[in-house]
Design an enzyme around this catalytic site. Structure first.
Site, short mmCIF file in Angstrom:
data_model
loop_
_atom_site.label_atom_id
_atom_site.label_comp_id
_atom_site.label_asym_id
_atom_site.label_seq_id
_atom_site.Cartn_x
_atom_site.Cartn_y
_atom_site.Cartn_z
CD GLU A 117 25.74 8.04 27.02
OE1 GLU A 117 25.05 8.96 27.53
OE2 GLU A 117 26.75 8.26 26.34
NE ARG A 130 24.06 2.45 19.65
CZ ARG A 130 24.41 3.50 20.41
NH1 ARG A 130 23.53 4.45 20.69
NH2 ARG A 130 25.64 3.61 20.86
CG ASN A 151 24.20 8.19 21.17
OD1 ASN A 151 24.32 7.18 21.86
ND2 ASN A 151 25.07 9.17 21.20
CD GLU A 183 33.52 1.50 17.05
OE1 GLU A 183 33.72 0.37 17.51
OE2 GLU A 183 34.20 2.49 17.36
CG ASN A 211 26.79 11.81 22.53
OD1 ASN A 211 26.01 11.55 23.44
ND2 ASN A 211 27.84 11.07 22.27
CG ASP A 246 29.25 10.31 25.60
OD1 ASP A 246 28.07 10.43 25.21
OD2 ASP A 246 29.79 9.21 25.77
#
EC number: 3.1.1.17
Length: 291
Positions: free
Chosen positions: A10, A93, A95, A113, A146, A196
């Site tokens: 990422e 958390r 991102n 999740e 995101n 994303d």
């Protein structure tokens, strides 16, 4: 171009001063740096899932990991906490994140999740870390904060909340760093799957990575229309940035987490990093966090 596989690659950032691509592997809790010159990947392990990394003006990096902002000194591998947030949200958390044109670091949170496909909704937020280490909350009740970037004239902020399957545009005050007045810019089509990471090119068009869609798409913010699609050889495409010596190459990260064993066997490129050339458009250099 990077064969070393990432569980959740990422937030790619081209670092001109090192002629290298910096990125994170969120689920492996690593900040990585790949040199196209030596083809070597170096990494620093951190003590929590790290959602984003950005360049610091004075060298090293600012990172968002767990629910805290921190500095990473690459040479000593020291991580220095700046500030902790959301300590009441144990499942959250940080991102994706990026630095704005005035050197402020924007990064957002999300709920992890608790079981495959199960997560608490609207637990995330978007924050701005100022150069004096103060923080403001810009957005609340976000699902998965995101991809983000700014228009070339610095008057618009673009942001993705992945579970809304959409890119939104906000008015942006470059002097205060505040965002306001969200409006829908682009809603993803079914075959594009979920948005994303995102970056902007030198023509002011947005590039959106489509996780599970195996592609990056180019969107015109003026018309709200998709104008180009580049398909990639693996489905879990996570983010993109421009780089190389003239910013004419696009680097694209991917993930293998979330694929079952049968799918993984058919996806030899899952988790690798790709380079797209010949797009005919360049990117712009990354901003530096101003402290």
């Amino acid at each position: 171009v990077v064969k070393e596989k990432n569980r959740m690659g990422e937030c790619p950032v081209w670092e001109e001063r090192e002629s290298a691509l910096v990125y994170v592997d969120i689920n492996s809790q690593k900040v990585c740096r790949w040199s196209p010159l030596t083809n070597e990947v170096q990494s620093v392990s951190v003590d929590a899932r790290v959602g984003s990394v950005a360049l610091r003006q004075c060298g090293g990096y600012v990172i968002a990991l767990g629910t805290r902002f921190a500095f990473l000194d690459w040479d000593t591998q020291a991580v220095t906490t700046i500030l902790e947030l959301e300590q009441d949200k144990l499942n959250n958390r940080f991102n994706d994140g990026k630095v704005d044109p005035k050197g402020r670091f924007f990064a957002g949170t999300m709920a992890e999740e608790t079981a495959p496909g199960v997560r608490a909704r609207r637990q995330g937020a978007l924050y701005t870390l100022f150069p004096d280490h103060s923080v403001i909350k810009q957005l609340d009740q976000v699902d998965i904060s995101n991809g983000l970037d700014w228009s070339l004239d610095h008057r618009t902020f673009f942001h993705i909340d992945s579970l809304a399957y959409a890119v939104h545009a906000f008015s942006y005050d470059v002097h205060t760093g505040k965002i306001a007045c969200p409006k829908l810019l682009y809603r993803l089509a079914k075959e594009e799957h979920m948005p994303d990471g995102m970056c902007i090119d030198a023509e002011g068009k947005l590039w959106v990575a489509c996780i599970d869609g195996g592609r990056v798409i180019r969107v015109d913010p003026e018309t709200g229309k998709r104008i180009q699609t580049v398909t990639l050889p693996t489905p879990r495409i996570t983010s993109c940035c421009f780089g190389g010596k003239d910013y004419s190459e696009m680097y694209v990260t991917s993930a293998y987490d979330g694929l079952d064993e049968a799918t993984l066997a058919k996806e030899p490129h899952a988790g690798e990093i790709f380079k797209i050339t010949g797009l005919g458009v360049k990117g712009i250099p990354q901003n530096f966090y101003a402290a």
